[in-house]
Scaffold this motif. Structure first.
Motif, PDB file in Angstrom:
ATOM      1  N   ASP A  33       7.576   5.268  11.344  1.00 50.73           N
ATOM      2  CA  ASP A  33       7.077   4.485  10.216  1.00 50.73           C
ATOM      3  C   ASP A  33       8.208   3.999   9.307  1.00 50.73           C
ATOM      4  OD1 ASP A  33       4.439   4.617  11.002  1.00 50.73           O
ATOM      5  OD2 ASP A  33       3.869   6.177   9.558  1.00 50.73           O
ATOM      6  N   ASN A  34       9.310   4.759   9.259  1.00 49.48           N
ATOM      7  CA  ASN A  34      10.431   4.358   8.410  1.00 49.48           C
ATOM      8  C   ASN A  34      11.215   3.170   8.949  1.00 49.48           C
ATOM      9  OD1 ASN A  34      10.532   6.058   6.018  1.00 49.48           O
ATOM     10  ND2 ASN A  34      10.692   7.731   7.462  1.00 49.48           N
ATOM     11  N   VAL A  35      11.079   2.905  10.255  1.00 55.36           N
ATOM     12  CA  VAL A  35      11.828   1.787  10.841  1.00 55.36           C
ATOM     13  C   VAL A  35      10.932   0.750  11.511  1.00 55.36           C
ATOM     14  CG1 VAL A  35      13.928   3.145  11.157  1.00 55.36           C
ATOM     15  CG2 VAL A  35      12.238   3.037  13.007  1.00 55.36           C
ATOM     16  N   ALA A  36       9.630   0.943  11.491  1.00 55.84           N
ATOM     17  CA  ALA A  36       8.701   0.054  12.211  1.00 55.84           C
ATOM     18  C   ALA A  36       8.819  -1.398  11.771  1.00 55.84           C
ATOM     19  CB  ALA A  36       7.264   0.540  12.041  1.00 55.84           C
ATOM     20  N   ASP A  37       9.052  -1.650  10.488  1.00 56.53           N
ATOM     21  CA  ASP A  37       9.160  -3.036  10.012  1.00 56.53           C
ATOM     22  C   ASP A  37      10.301  -3.789  10.684  1.00 56.53           C
ATOM     23  OD1 ASP A  37       6.970  -2.763   8.391  1.00 56.53           O
ATOM     24  OD2 ASP A  37       8.137  -2.345   6.576  1.00 56.53           O
ATOM     25  N   PHE A  78       3.728  14.764  17.015  1.00 61.27           N
ATOM     26  CA  PHE A  78       3.174  13.460  16.650  1.00 61.27           C
ATOM     27  C   PHE A  78       3.549  13.123  15.211  1.00 61.27           C
ATOM     28  CE2 PHE A  78      -0.050  10.733  14.802  1.00 61.27           C
ATOM     29  CZ  PHE A  78      -0.261   9.758  15.776  1.00 61.27           C
ATOM     30  N   GLU A  79       3.342  14.068  14.297  1.00 57.69           N
ATOM     31  CA  GLU A  79       3.632  13.815  12.882  1.00 57.69           C
ATOM     32  C   GLU A  79       5.117  13.574  12.644  1.00 57.69           C
ATOM     33  OE1 GLU A  79       1.525  13.149  10.426  1.00 57.69           O
ATOM     34  OE2 GLU A  79      -0.030  13.340  11.947  1.00 57.69           O
ATOM     35  N   ALA A  80       5.982  14.338  13.298  1.00 59.84           N
ATOM     36  CA  ALA A  80       7.425  14.158  13.131  1.00 59.84           C
ATOM     37  C   ALA A  80       7.861  12.782  13.642  1.00 59.84           C
ATOM     38  CB  ALA A  80       8.194  15.255  13.862  1.00 59.84           C
ATOM     39  N   ILE A  81       7.357  12.394  14.795  1.00 56.60           N
ATOM     40  CA  ILE A  81       7.718  11.093  15.369  1.00 56.60           C
ATOM     41  C   ILE A  81       7.145   9.970  14.522  1.00 56.60           C
ATOM     42  CG2 ILE A  81       7.419   9.596  17.396  1.00 56.60           C
ATOM     43  CD1 ILE A  81       7.425  12.290  19.019  1.00 56.60           C
ATOM     44  N   LYS A  82       5.924  10.144  14.032  1.00 61.73           N
ATOM     45  CA  LYS A  82       5.296   9.123  13.188  1.00 61.73           C
ATOM     46  C   LYS A  82       6.112   8.878  11.920  1.00 61.73           C
ATOM     47  CE  LYS A  82       0.956   8.072  10.771  1.00 61.73           C
ATOM     48  NZ  LYS A  82       1.613   7.525   9.601  1.00 61.73           N
ATOM     49  N   ILE A  83       6.586   9.939  11.294  1.00 64.50           N
ATOM     50  CA  ILE A  83       7.380   9.785  10.062  1.00 64.50           C
ATOM     51  C   ILE A  83       8.633   8.966  10.332  1.00 64.50           C
ATOM     52  CG2 ILE A  83       8.810  11.058   8.399  1.00 64.50           C
ATOM     53  CD1 ILE A  83       6.619  13.288   8.557  1.00 64.50           C
ATOM     54  N   VAL A  84       9.342   9.308  11.400  1.00 61.48           N
ATOM     55  CA  VAL A  84      10.565   8.568  11.736  1.00 61.48           C
ATOM     56  C   VAL A  84      10.225   7.127  12.098  1.00 61.48           C
ATOM     57  CG1 VAL A  84      12.492   8.402  13.365  1.00 61.48           C
ATOM     58  CG2 VAL A  84      11.793  10.638  12.463  1.00 61.48           C
ATOM     59  N   TYR A 139      -3.461  -4.605  10.368  1.00 63.59           N
ATOM     60  CA  TYR A 139      -2.210  -3.942   9.996  1.00 63.59           C
ATOM     61  C   TYR A 139      -1.714  -3.094  11.167  1.00 63.59           C
ATOM     62  CZ  TYR A 139      -3.309  -5.249   5.208  1.00 63.59           C
ATOM     63  OH  TYR A 139      -3.596  -5.959   4.074  1.00 63.59           O
ATOM     64  N   TRP A 140      -0.392  -2.984  11.269  1.00 59.85           N
ATOM     65  CA  TRP A 140       0.201  -2.157  12.320  1.00 59.85           C
ATOM     66  C   TRP A 140       0.086  -0.693  11.942  1.00 59.85           C
ATOM     67  CZ3 TRP A 140       0.662  -4.683  16.527  1.00 59.85           C
ATOM     68  CH2 TRP A 140       1.101  -6.003  16.553  1.00 59.85           C
ATOM     69  N   VAL A 141      -0.394   0.136  12.883  1.00 56.91           N
ATOM     70  CA  VAL A 141      -0.480   1.582  12.666  1.00 56.91           C
ATOM     71  C   VAL A 141       0.112   2.302  13.871  1.00 56.91           C
ATOM     72  CG1 VAL A 141      -2.464   1.529  11.113  1.00 56.91           C
ATOM     73  CG2 VAL A 141      -2.841   1.679  13.560  1.00 56.91           C
ATOM     74  N   PHE A 142       0.782   3.406  13.597  1.00 55.87           N
ATOM     75  CA  PHE A 142       1.336   4.231  14.665  1.00 55.87           C
ATOM     76  C   PHE A 142       0.174   4.780  15.479  1.00 55.87           C
ATOM     77  CE2 PHE A 142       2.980   8.316  16.287  1.00 55.87           C
ATOM     78  CZ  PHE A 142       4.095   7.858  16.948  1.00 55.87           C
ATOM     79  N   ALA A 143       0.179   4.525  16.798  1.00 63.11           N
ATOM     80  CA  ALA A 143      -0.947   4.914  17.641  1.00 63.11           C
ATOM     81  C   ALA A 143      -0.624   6.117  18.524  1.00 63.11           C
ATOM     82  CB  ALA A 143      -1.391   3.751  18.506  1.00 63.11           C
ATOM     83  N   GLU A 144       0.565   6.103  19.119  1.00 62.11           N
ATOM     84  CA  GLU A 144       0.931   7.170  20.044  1.00 62.11           C
ATOM     85  C   GLU A 144       2.419   7.113  20.333  1.00 62.11           C
ATOM     86  OE1 GLU A 144      -0.474   6.649  24.144  1.00 62.11           O
ATOM     87  OE2 GLU A 144      -0.983   4.586  23.625  1.00 62.11           O
TER      88      GLU A 144
END
Length: 121
Positions: A74-78, A66-72, A112-117
């Motif tokens: 979050d870097n491109v979510a915008d 989850f943390e590894a995917i979230k980091i990646v 605000y947009w947050v990584f959920a799953e």
């Protein structure tokens, strides 16, 4: 999470939960253990417990993926965030260490947009 009195509700049978037992040797907090209830008994992996007073569901296990995917993500979510602010969620596909996932974002209470799953593709 909050402690639930066994007088109020019991957990689903055979599902591990945290429990507190009355035990003078472990005052003032009692004895906290992982156990499960079955047929009016509380059991740990080794023994039967008596004087269980409260229980609580176990927290989820840590999800390193989850943390590894979230980091990646979050870097491109915008780049993928929708312009339509009335939407409550959006998703996009990414690869992490060669594995394809769908990253899913939802709005928090402040909008605000947050990584959920994530989901494996």
């Amino acid at each position: 999470m909050e402690w639930i009195s066994v007088k109020v509700k019991l957990p689903e049978a055979n599902i591990p939960v945290m429990v507190i037992t009355e035990n003078e040797a472990y005052q003032p907090f009692g004895n906290i253990q992982v156990a499960y209830s079955t047929e009016n008994k509380w059991l740990t992996k080794d023994t039967e417990l008596d004087k269980v007073t409260h229980w609580m569901p176990l927290p989820p296990l840590p999800d390193e993926q989850f943390e590894a995917i979230k980091i990646v993500a979050d870097n491109v979510a915008d780049l993928y965030a929708p312009a339509d602010r009335s939407l409550e969620s959006f998703s996009f596909d990414i690869k992490v260490e060669g594995i394809a996932y769908t990253a899913i974002y939802k709005k928090d209470e402040e909008g605000y947009w947050v990584f959920a799953e994530y989901k494996l593709q």
